[in-house]
Design an enzyme around this catalytic site. Sequence first.
Site, PDB file in Angstrom:
ATOM      1  N   CYS A 243       9.330   2.066   3.683  1.00 48.46           N
ATOM      2  CA  CYS A 243      10.206   0.940   4.053  1.00 48.46           C
ATOM      3  C   CYS A 243      11.612   1.419   4.326  1.00 48.46           C
ATOM      4  O   CYS A 243      12.416   0.691   4.882  1.00 48.46           O
ATOM      5  CB  CYS A 243      10.220  -0.087   2.935  1.00 48.46           C
ATOM      6  SG  CYS A 243      10.778   0.619   1.393  1.00 48.46           S
TER       7      CYS A 243
ATOM      8  N   SER B  55       5.202  -7.016   3.458  1.00 50.58           N
ATOM      9  CA  SER B  55       5.692  -7.364   4.791  1.00 50.58           C
ATOM     10  C   SER B  55       6.473  -8.688   4.749  1.00 50.58           C
ATOM     11  O   SER B  55       6.293  -9.505   3.827  1.00 50.58           O
ATOM     12  CB  SER B  55       4.510  -7.490   5.746  1.00 50.58           C
ATOM     13  OG  SER B  55       3.617  -8.452   5.247  1.00 50.58           O
TER      14      SER B  55
ATOM     15  N   GLU C  22       8.663  -4.179  13.364  1.00 49.73           N
ATOM     16  CA  GLU C  22       8.480  -3.065  12.435  1.00 49.73           C
ATOM     17  C   GLU C  22       7.173  -2.382  12.815  1.00 49.73           C
ATOM     18  O   GLU C  22       6.104  -3.005  12.761  1.00 49.73           O
ATOM     19  CB  GLU C  22       8.393  -3.590  10.997  1.00 49.73           C
ATOM     20  CG  GLU C  22       8.121  -2.471  10.008  1.00 49.73           C
ATOM     21  CD  GLU C  22       8.016  -2.940   8.565  1.00 49.73           C
ATOM     22  OE1 GLU C  22       7.387  -3.988   8.311  1.00 49.73           O
ATOM     23  OE2 GLU C  22       8.546  -2.233   7.690  1.00 49.73           O
TER      24      GLU C  22
ATOM     25  N   PHE D  46       0.815  -1.227   0.000  1.00 55.90           N
ATOM     26  CA  PHE D  46       0.000   0.000   0.000  1.00 55.90           C
ATOM     27  C   PHE D  46       0.841   1.266   0.000  1.00 55.90           C
ATOM     28  O   PHE D  46       0.370   2.316  -0.427  1.00 55.90           O
ATOM     29  CB  PHE D  46      -0.946   0.016   1.219  1.00 55.90           C
ATOM     30  CG  PHE D  46      -0.278   0.477   2.500  1.00 55.90           C
ATOM     31  CD1 PHE D  46      -0.126   1.824   2.778  1.00 55.90           C
ATOM     32  CD2 PHE D  46       0.221  -0.434   3.418  1.00 55.90           C
ATOM     33  CE1 PHE D  46       0.494   2.254   3.957  1.00 55.90           C
ATOM     34  CE2 PHE D  46       0.842  -0.019   4.587  1.00 55.90           C
ATOM     35  CZ  PHE D  46       0.989   1.328   4.852  1.00 55.90           C
TER      36      PHE D  46
ATOM     37  N   LYS E  12      -0.809  -7.108  -9.149  1.00 59.32           N
ATOM     38  CA  LYS E  12      -1.799  -7.275  -8.076  1.00 59.32           C
ATOM     39  C   LYS E  12      -1.468  -6.217  -7.028  1.00 59.32           C
ATOM     40  O   LYS E  12      -0.596  -6.400  -6.186  1.00 59.32           O
ATOM     41  CB  LYS E  12      -1.689  -8.689  -7.484  1.00 59.32           C
ATOM     42  CG  LYS E  12      -2.938  -9.241  -6.836  1.00 59.32           C
ATOM     43  CD  LYS E  12      -3.512  -8.432  -5.696  1.00 59.32           C
ATOM     44  CE  LYS E  12      -2.772  -8.519  -4.406  1.00 59.32           C
ATOM     45  NZ  LYS E  12      -3.295  -7.589  -3.363  1.00 59.32           N
TER      46      LYS E  12
HETATM   47  P1  NAD Z   1       1.436  -6.548   3.005  1.00 61.56           P
HETATM   48  O1  NAD Z   1       2.441  -7.624   3.112  1.00 61.56           O
HETATM   49  O2  NAD Z   1       0.278  -6.559   3.928  1.00 61.56           O
HETATM   50  O3  NAD Z   1       0.819  -6.516   1.520  1.00 61.56           O
HETATM   51  C1  NAD Z   1       1.651  -6.508   0.371  1.00 61.56           C
HETATM   52  C2  NAD Z   1       0.901  -7.189  -0.767  1.00 61.56           C
HETATM   53  O4  NAD Z   1       0.717  -8.564  -0.447  1.00 61.56           O
HETATM   54  C3  NAD Z   1      -0.482  -6.623  -1.004  1.00 61.56           C
HETATM   55  O5  NAD Z   1      -0.753  -6.649  -2.387  1.00 61.56           O
HETATM   56  C4  NAD Z   1      -1.382  -7.562  -0.231  1.00 61.56           C
HETATM   57  O6  NAD Z   1      -2.670  -7.618  -0.781  1.00 61.56           O
HETATM   58  C5  NAD Z   1      -0.666  -8.879  -0.325  1.00 61.56           C
HETATM   59  N1  NAD Z   1      -0.749  -9.694   0.896  1.00 61.56           N
HETATM   60  C6  NAD Z   1      -0.927  -9.291   2.155  1.00 61.56           C
HETATM   61  N2  NAD Z   1      -0.916 -10.315   3.014  1.00 61.56           N
HETATM   62  C7  NAD Z   1      -0.718 -11.407   2.278  1.00 61.56           C
HETATM   63  C8  NAD Z   1      -0.612 -12.783   2.585  1.00 61.56           C
HETATM   64  N3  NAD Z   1      -0.690 -13.233   3.812  1.00 61.56           N
HETATM   65  N4  NAD Z   1      -0.418 -13.639   1.584  1.00 61.56           N
HETATM   66  C9  NAD Z   1      -0.310 -13.198   0.342  1.00 61.56           C
HETATM   67  N5  NAD Z   1      -0.407 -11.896  -0.011  1.00 61.56           N
HETATM   68  C10 NAD Z   1      -0.604 -11.014   0.939  1.00 61.56           C
HETATM   69  O7  NAD Z   1       2.222  -5.156   3.108  1.00 61.56           O
HETATM   70  P2  NAD Z   1       1.582  -3.709   3.178  1.00 61.56           P
HETATM   71  O8  NAD Z   1       0.980  -3.509   4.530  1.00 61.56           O
HETATM   72  O9  NAD Z   1       0.745  -3.436   1.980  1.00 61.56           O
HETATM   73  O10 NAD Z   1       2.893  -2.814   3.033  1.00 61.56           O
HETATM   74  C11 NAD Z   1       3.726  -2.509   4.103  1.00 61.56           C
HETATM   75  C12 NAD Z   1       4.872  -3.484   4.220  1.00 61.56           C
HETATM   76  O11 NAD Z   1       5.622  -3.485   3.013  1.00 61.56           O
HETATM   77  C13 NAD Z   1       5.871  -3.107   5.301  1.00 61.56           C
HETATM   78  O12 NAD Z   1       6.275  -4.268   5.961  1.00 61.56           O
HETATM   79  C14 NAD Z   1       7.010  -2.480   4.534  1.00 61.56           C
HETATM   80  O13 NAD Z   1       8.264  -2.522   5.165  1.00 61.56           O
HETATM   81  C15 NAD Z   1       6.995  -3.314   3.307  1.00 61.56           C
HETATM   82  N6  NAD Z   1       7.666  -2.648   2.210  1.00 61.56           N
HETATM   83  C16 NAD Z   1       8.919  -3.072   1.906  1.00 61.56           C
HETATM   84  C17 NAD Z   1       9.609  -2.458   0.902  1.00 61.56           C
HETATM   85  C18 NAD Z   1      10.985  -2.903   0.567  1.00 61.56           C
HETATM   86  O14 NAD Z   1      11.504  -2.434  -0.423  1.00 61.56           O
HETATM   87  N7  NAD Z   1      11.607  -3.798   1.299  1.00 61.56           N
HETATM   88  C19 NAD Z   1       9.029  -1.403   0.186  1.00 61.56           C
HETATM   89  C20 NAD Z   1       7.740  -1.002   0.509  1.00 61.56           C
HETATM   90  C21 NAD Z   1       7.058  -1.643   1.536  1.00 61.56           C
END
Ligand code: NAD
Length: 512
Positions: free
Chosen positions: A296, A241, A397, A164, A188
């Site tokens: 992030c 995440s 985090e 997000f 997605k």
């Molecule tokens: P999230 O893991 O909840 O969601 C990321 C994507 O995965 C979304 O499209 C979501 O719909 C899907 N998703 C969520 N849970 C899932 C599951 N259990 N199984 C399969 N798919 C799933 O992350 P978020 O809350 O959207 O974003 C924040 C997180 O992203 C933070 O942990 C942040 O550190 C990380 N992030 C990392 C980077 C990086 O470069 N390392 C960059 C941006 C964000």
Amino acid sequence: MTQMKESQATEAQGALPRVSHWINGQIVPSTSGKSRPVYNPATGQQTKTVDIASVEEIEAAVAAAKAAFPMWRATSLAKRADIMFRIRNAFDTHRDEIGAIITSEHGKVLSDSAGELARGIENIEYACGVPQLQKGEFSEQVSGGVDVYSIRQPLGVVAGITPFNFPAMVPMWMFGNAIATGNTFVLKPSTVDPSVSIYLAQLMKDAGLPDGVFNVIQGDRVAVAGLTEHPDIAAVSFVGSTPAARRIYETGTKAGKRVQALGGAKNHMLVLPDADIGLTADAAVSAGYGSAGERCMAIATIVTVGDVHDPLIEAIKERLPQVVIGDGTKPESLMGPLVTETHRDKVASYIEAGASDGATIVADGREHPLYKESDGFYLGVSLIDDVTPEMSCYKDEIFGPVLTVVRVDTYEEGVKLINSHEFGNGTAIFTRDGGAARQFQFDIDVGMVGVNVPIPVPVSYYSFGGWRASLFGDSHMYGPEGVKFFTRGKVITSRWPDPSTSEINLGFPRTK
Ligand code: NAD
């Protein structure tokens, strides 16, 4: 009475705009019957619904991408580069519209949405150089009349699953290089802020991208599993995440796919005793609270070495009132709301946990008037001092506007602390000592390092990636490693002999 209210609510919900899929060059509403609400975080009001894909809809998106692949990979480099330039110009021309969509669903201030977009467009600009990027190598006369050369070819249908917090930039990290090198793509996005994906898809179509090359599936875990396990998907690029990243890496690689899965972070800023206090405090406040800490690469923990602690805490405290919090569309706002109510409440729970674990709450974001009075998902800025490594506010985090501070006595202790954390995405050192900074870059086990730069996100012609639980897979995102991730090598050994010199030779071909 209750019944009437419920039916009115259903009607009102029915009237809300709907965010659907983008398959084969057009908007495709879902027939799954499943949807989720989309909110404006600044008001707390639901503004839209987002469709949740059925298995059949995932199939349709992958099938469209698969059908488009032979045509797209055969499209000349000149034409692909031309389309990438047009896409870049379309994004550039619509910066304000894209930024407004991001702010309306994510909540970040407009200037930050513009910043996200600028960093995203950089990646499209990089991909415009595809004729240069996709070049192979050629060795003439490796043996008598024999040449060897290598080429890099696209993989086929590839998928991007994105978080997000950067709903435009992170997809651009992926699809720029993927499409330019001849793959077709299924995105997605997060269900929290899905609209921008469809807006970008329309702009790309208008810029001349053929139907089926870029597709979007709105959805949840079913969509993620559908893409990660699909036999027609060659590679998955994921950002989100750590638990999701780990699972997607394991599932995708087990299914024989190439996977890069970027996870969570807890970025430390190491402050040496000789650091400039004002400059360091400015950097800590900007990098800790910018985008409400939902980056992030945000600074989450300040590690102070020796005597620098007290003056730095004082300088940060003095600056906190300057962080004007409000609706991201208001020019005076420097920090917007958090993305959802659930996430805001989870972030706030870490302030409570820090207090009960014995940390000192220097500033408590729950005291901000907008936290108490607004329907928006606001939380003020928090500063938690005297944090120790076993506390949950240090280990986890938090992903919100909470800065934690850990004291250490020496540089070595600081490095050991940073190297022992679960995450190794980014880190920064603040010092005026060039030798110490150089030693830090040598010693630290983290993928991206800043020297007096608090958010060291690499420019698009380098690659982005953390270490340890911040990345699963072998290659970093975008830049040269991104091009490599979305292509595979082929080596050709060739000769054009004179048939009259041909003979049978059962030996292994020699190169001398
Ligand atoms: P999230 O893991 O909840 O969601 C990321 C994507 O995965 C979304 O499209 C979501 O719909 C899907 N998703 C969520 N849970 C899932 C599951 N259990 N199984 C399969 N798919 C799933 O992350 P978020 O809350 O959207 O974003 C924040 C997180 O992203 C933070 O942990 C942040 O550190 C990380 N992030 C990392 C980077 C990086 O470069 N390392 C960059 C941006 C964000």
